[in-house]
Design a protein around this motif. Structure first.
Motif, PDB file in Angstrom:
ATOM      1  N   ARG A  33       0.812  -1.195   0.000  1.00 18.93           N
ATOM      2  CA  ARG A  33       0.000   0.000   0.000  1.00 18.93           C
ATOM      3  C   ARG A  33       0.857   1.261   0.000  1.00 18.93           C
ATOM      4  NH1 ARG A  33      -4.468   0.206   4.596  1.00 18.93           N
ATOM      5  NH2 ARG A  33      -5.002  -1.761   3.547  1.00 18.93           N
ATOM      6  N   VAL A  34       1.957   1.201   0.739  1.00 17.62           N
ATOM      7  CA  VAL A  34       2.761   2.405   0.923  1.00 17.62           C
ATOM      8  C   VAL A  34       3.843   2.564  -0.135  1.00 17.62           C
ATOM      9  CG1 VAL A  34       4.352   3.593   2.472  1.00 17.62           C
ATOM     10  CG2 VAL A  34       2.334   2.448   3.379  1.00 17.62           C
ATOM     11  N   THR A  35       4.482   1.452  -0.485  1.00 16.64           N
ATOM     12  CA  THR A  35       5.601   1.570  -1.416  1.00 16.64           C
ATOM     13  C   THR A  35       5.411   0.672  -2.634  1.00 16.64           C
ATOM     14  OG1 THR A  35       6.864  -0.198  -0.387  1.00 16.64           O
ATOM     15  CG2 THR A  35       7.197   1.993   0.484  1.00 16.64           C
ATOM     16  N   PRO A  36       4.354   0.936  -3.372  1.00 20.99           N
ATOM     17  CA  PRO A  36       4.100   0.074  -4.518  1.00 20.99           C
ATOM     18  C   PRO A  36       5.144   0.225  -5.619  1.00 20.99           C
ATOM     19  CG  PRO A  36       2.614   1.957  -4.560  1.00 20.99           C
ATOM     20  CD  PRO A  36       3.404   2.036  -3.293  1.00 20.99           C
ATOM     21  N   HIS A  37       5.835   1.350  -5.628  1.00 21.71           N
ATOM     22  CA  HIS A  37       6.750   1.618  -6.743  1.00 21.71           C
ATOM     23  C   HIS A  37       8.217   1.497  -6.356  1.00 21.71           C
ATOM     24  CE1 HIS A  37       3.409   2.471  -9.160  1.00 21.71           C
ATOM     25  NE2 HIS A  37       3.112   3.636  -8.641  1.00 21.71           N
ATOM     26  N   VAL A  38       8.466   0.947  -5.176  1.00 25.51           N
ATOM     27  CA  VAL A  38       9.854   0.727  -4.785  1.00 25.51           C
ATOM     28  C   VAL A  38      10.123  -0.769  -4.812  1.00 25.51           C
ATOM     29  CG1 VAL A  38      11.562   1.051  -2.974  1.00 25.51           C
ATOM     30  CG2 VAL A  38       9.791   2.780  -3.335  1.00 25.51           C
ATOM     31  N   SER A  39      11.098  -1.160  -5.596  1.00 27.10           N
ATOM     32  CA  SER A  39      11.381  -2.581  -5.748  1.00 27.10           C
ATOM     33  C   SER A  39      12.002  -3.134  -4.476  1.00 27.10           C
ATOM     34  CB  SER A  39      12.327  -2.801  -6.915  1.00 27.10           C
ATOM     35  OG  SER A  39      13.595  -2.281  -6.571  1.00 27.10           O
ATOM     36  N   TRP A  40      12.029  -4.448  -4.363  1.00 26.21           N
ATOM     37  CA  TRP A  40      12.603  -5.077  -3.181  1.00 26.21           C
ATOM     38  C   TRP A  40      14.061  -4.723  -2.954  1.00 26.21           C
ATOM     39  CZ3 TRP A  40      11.777  -6.849   1.368  1.00 26.21           C
ATOM     40  CH2 TRP A  40      10.520  -7.336   1.711  1.00 26.21           C
ATOM     41  N   PRO A  41      14.876  -4.854  -3.931  1.00 27.39           N
ATOM     42  CA  PRO A  41      16.274  -4.510  -3.677  1.00 27.39           C
ATOM     43  C   PRO A  41      16.414  -3.060  -3.214  1.00 27.39           C
ATOM     44  CG  PRO A  41      16.068  -5.723  -5.725  1.00 27.39           C
ATOM     45  CD  PRO A  41      14.691  -5.436  -5.260  1.00 27.39           C
ATOM     46  N   GLN A  42      15.675  -2.176  -3.823  1.00 28.87           N
ATOM     47  CA  GLN A  42      15.750  -0.775  -3.428  1.00 28.87           C
ATOM     48  C   GLN A  42      15.269  -0.601  -1.995  1.00 28.87           C
ATOM     49  OE1 GLN A  42      13.701   1.728  -6.245  1.00 28.87           O
ATOM     50  NE2 GLN A  42      14.999   1.087  -7.956  1.00 28.87           N
ATOM     51  N   PHE A  43      14.186  -1.269  -1.690  1.00 31.36           N
ATOM     52  CA  PHE A  43      13.644  -1.158  -0.346  1.00 31.36           C
ATOM     53  C   PHE A  43      14.623  -1.700   0.688  1.00 31.36           C
ATOM     54  CE2 PHE A  43      11.024  -2.803   3.141  1.00 31.36           C
ATOM     55  CZ  PHE A  43      10.431  -1.626   3.523  1.00 31.36           C
ATOM     56  N   ASN A  44      15.202  -2.821   0.408  1.00 28.29           N
ATOM     57  CA  ASN A  44      16.190  -3.372   1.339  1.00 28.29           C
ATOM     58  C   ASN A  44      17.363  -2.435   1.514  1.00 28.29           C
ATOM     59  OD1 ASN A  44      15.004  -5.792   2.170  1.00 28.29           O
ATOM     60  ND2 ASN A  44      15.583  -6.806   0.262  1.00 28.29           N
ATOM     61  N   ALA A  45      17.766  -1.818   0.434  1.00 25.46           N
ATOM     62  CA  ALA A  45      18.867  -0.862   0.530  1.00 25.46           C
ATOM     63  C   ALA A  45      18.477   0.281   1.470  1.00 25.46           C
ATOM     64  CB  ALA A  45      19.207  -0.316  -0.852  1.00 25.46           C
ATOM     65  N   LEU A  46      17.243   0.732   1.372  1.00 24.87           N
ATOM     66  CA  LEU A  46      16.797   1.804   2.258  1.00 24.87           C
ATOM     67  C   LEU A  46      16.900   1.364   3.717  1.00 24.87           C
ATOM     68  CD1 LEU A  46      13.659   3.377   0.537  1.00 24.87           C
ATOM     69  CD2 LEU A  46      16.028   4.180   0.552  1.00 24.87           C
ATOM     70  N   LEU A  47      16.507   0.137   3.985  1.00 27.27           N
ATOM     71  CA  LEU A  47      16.567  -0.350   5.363  1.00 27.27           C
ATOM     72  C   LEU A  47      18.004  -0.411   5.857  1.00 27.27           C
ATOM     73  CD1 LEU A  47      13.908  -3.209   5.333  1.00 27.27           C
ATOM     74  CD2 LEU A  47      13.676  -0.858   6.154  1.00 27.27           C
ATOM     75  N   VAL A  48      18.895  -0.817   4.989  1.00 27.29           N
ATOM     76  CA  VAL A  48      20.298  -0.871   5.381  1.00 27.29           C
ATOM     77  C   VAL A  48      20.811   0.526   5.692  1.00 27.29           C
ATOM     78  CG1 VAL A  48      22.635  -1.340   4.566  1.00 27.29           C
ATOM     79  CG2 VAL A  48      20.813  -2.985   4.127  1.00 27.29           C
ATOM     80  N   VAL A  49      20.538   1.449   4.812  1.00 29.26           N
ATOM     81  CA  VAL A  49      21.010   2.816   5.010  1.00 29.26           C
ATOM     82  C   VAL A  49      20.386   3.412   6.279  1.00 29.26           C
ATOM     83  CG1 VAL A  49      21.037   5.145   4.058  1.00 29.26           C
ATOM     84  CG2 VAL A  49      21.416   3.201   2.566  1.00 29.26           C
ATOM     85  N   GLU A  50      19.134   3.050   6.515  1.00 25.48           N
ATOM     86  CA  GLU A  50      18.497   3.572   7.723  1.00 25.48           C
ATOM     87  C   GLU A  50      19.208   3.056   8.975  1.00 25.48           C
ATOM     88  OE1 GLU A  50      14.720   1.953   8.828  1.00 25.48           O
ATOM     89  OE2 GLU A  50      13.964   3.914   9.442  1.00 25.48           O
ATOM     90  N   ARG A  51      19.570   1.771   8.937  1.00 32.34           N
ATOM     91  CA  ARG A  51      20.230   1.187  10.097  1.00 32.34           C
ATOM     92  C   ARG A  51      21.631   1.740  10.286  1.00 32.34           C
ATOM     93  NH1 ARG A  51      20.980  -4.912   9.908  1.00 32.34           N
ATOM     94  NH2 ARG A  51      20.599  -4.429   7.730  1.00 32.34           N
ATOM     95  N   GLU A  52      22.346   1.890   9.171  1.00 30.87           N
ATOM     96  CA  GLU A  52      23.713   2.390   9.247  1.00 30.87           C
ATOM     97  C   GLU A  52      23.839   3.659   8.422  1.00 30.87           C
ATOM     98  OE1 GLU A  52      26.889  -0.433   8.776  1.00 30.87           O
ATOM     99  OE2 GLU A  52      25.491  -2.104   9.045  1.00 30.87           O
ATOM    100  N   GLU A  53      23.301   4.670   8.969  1.00 31.61           N
ATOM    101  CA  GLU A  53      23.336   5.976   8.315  1.00 31.61           C
ATOM    102  C   GLU A  53      24.790   6.351   8.010  1.00 31.61           C
ATOM    103  OE1 GLU A  53      20.576   8.845   7.033  1.00 31.61           O
ATOM    104  OE2 GLU A  53      20.060   7.235   8.436  1.00 31.61           O
ATOM    105  N   GLY A  54      25.035   6.797   6.775  1.00 29.99           N
ATOM    106  CA  GLY A  54      26.384   7.210   6.416  1.00 29.99           C
ATOM    107  C   GLY A  54      27.258   6.075   5.938  1.00 29.99           C
ATOM    108  N   ILE A  55      26.654   4.921   5.745  1.00 36.16           N
ATOM    109  CA  ILE A  55      27.393   3.750   5.250  1.00 36.16           C
ATOM    110  C   ILE A  55      27.953   4.059   3.863  1.00 36.16           C
ATOM    111  CG2 ILE A  55      25.395   2.720   4.111  1.00 36.16           C
ATOM    112  CD1 ILE A  55      26.337  -0.019   5.076  1.00 36.16           C
ATOM    113  N   ASN A  56      29.040   3.413   3.518  1.00 36.01           N
ATOM    114  CA  ASN A  56      29.580   3.629   2.166  1.00 36.01           C
ATOM    115  C   ASN A  56      29.105   2.516   1.225  1.00 36.01           C
ATOM    116  OD1 ASN A  56      31.132   1.394   2.642  1.00 36.01           O
ATOM    117  ND2 ASN A  56      33.019   2.522   2.959  1.00 36.01           N
ATOM    118  N   LEU A  57      29.476   2.629  -0.011  1.00 37.66           N
ATOM    119  CA  LEU A  57      28.943   1.695  -1.005  1.00 37.66           C
ATOM    120  C   LEU A  57      29.429   0.266  -0.795  1.00 37.66           C
ATOM    121  CD1 LEU A  57      28.900   3.846  -4.209  1.00 37.66           C
ATOM    122  CD2 LEU A  57      27.001   2.588  -3.230  1.00 37.66           C
ATOM    123  N   ARG A  58      30.658   0.134  -0.373  1.00 35.67           N
ATOM    124  CA  ARG A  58      31.166  -1.218  -0.130  1.00 35.67           C
ATOM    125  C   ARG A  58      30.348  -1.889   0.969  1.00 35.67           C
ATOM    126  NH1 ARG A  58      35.542  -0.749  -3.237  1.00 35.67           N
ATOM    127  NH2 ARG A  58      36.063  -2.946  -3.361  1.00 35.67           N
TER     128      ARG A  58
END
Lengths: 157, 157
Positions: A33-58
């Motif tokens: 309902r909330v994120t119909p246009h965000v794919s799973w990989p993208q969504f997971n990436a958001l969760l990772v970044v949320e958990r570790e704010e300022g994380i680098n690409l590696r």
DNA sequence: CGGCCATGGTGCAGCAGAGACTACCCTTCG
DNA sequence: CGAAGGGTAGTCTCTGCTGCACCATGGCCG
């Protein structure tokens, strides 16, 4: 590799396996309902970044179990969607620090709020004792699972 | 839009939202362990075919909320992977009836078995009372959810 | 009985997302 | 300076989904 269970004391695994999907459905409903246009990989990436704010690409690539360049591409799309921000680190100018944007923060908040509402809608129709049992059971389950595998993956928002 | 809850009796929604992810993680772990190479759309298609053995492509497309040709392509890949069988219907030779293969049946069985094992592994570390509470809570939740939306989607295996 | 349209599927582009590999650029540090 | 670390960019492949054109079959109606 598991504890013996006499015929008197099966751990309800099959029974729980049968009724758990309803709870999962609530999760999926909220996400859909909330994120119909965000794919799973993208969504997971958001969760990772949320958990570790300022994380680098590696780091991101590591957590998502993909190689660096794939993560870079993923970030391209997230940046294009206005969901993450690439901030060149000032200490080491090679590094890129990743941050959520107000937009993605709102998205995640909205998701959690929506999920709680959906949950509340169902809980309303349960007996108080049922709600208490559910909370207690899940809490114990959660603790037991954590005791087993302190790390094991699976992003669930 | 929801029933009023006095300050004394919130329905634990937030608390449950916090502890439920552990249960979800068990699901995902099982799926990831058993079907790492089957994509979500493909997996959902398998569940649909399992539920409605002999369904045709239009029906499948409808249940997966995609257009006919997309479903056809998806089936191409599933057939190529040996997970479904296209059987030309003998009544109406235009129709294609879809069936699971022994391979995909084994896959789904294996998934459910694995999930129950993972579940049992955690349940083993709970108290008997905790297990009972979990089962009771989830059962009531499941019933309450079904009362609300007899149809709502979300395949969860 | 012979057209005609509806129905069920496939074939053929075309696009975006996702992942991988390689080559390459910049920075840092020994 | 040169090696190592951190990211980007080019190119490929695959999946998933769409739209449109097309082929079959099947039912209907004149």
């Amino acid at each position: 590799m598991a504890v013996h269970h006499g015929p008197d004391g099966p751990p309800h695994a099959a029974a729980i396996d049968d009724v758990a999907p309803a709870l999962l459905a609530a999760w999926d409903t909220a996400r859909e309902r909330v994120t119909p246009h965000v794919s799973w990989p993208q969504f997971n990436a958001l969760l990772v970044v949320e958990r570790e704010e300022g994380i680098n690409l590696r780091g991101l690539a590591g957590q998502l179990d993909m190689i660096l360049s794939s993560a870079s591409r993923l970030c391209d799309r997230l940046v294009a969607a206005g969901l993450v921000e690439r901030v060149p680190g000032r200490a080491d100018r090679r590094e890129i620090a990743l941050f959520l944007t107000p937009s993605s923060r709102a998205l995640l908040d909205n998701l959690r709020t929506t999920r709680r509402e959906i949950l509340a809608g169902v809980l309303d129709r349960m007996t108080p004792a049922g709600r208490t049992a559910l909370l207690r059971g899940l809490t114990e389950f959660s603790e037991a699972a954590a005791r087993d595998a302190p790390d094991s993956g699976a992003q669930t928002a």
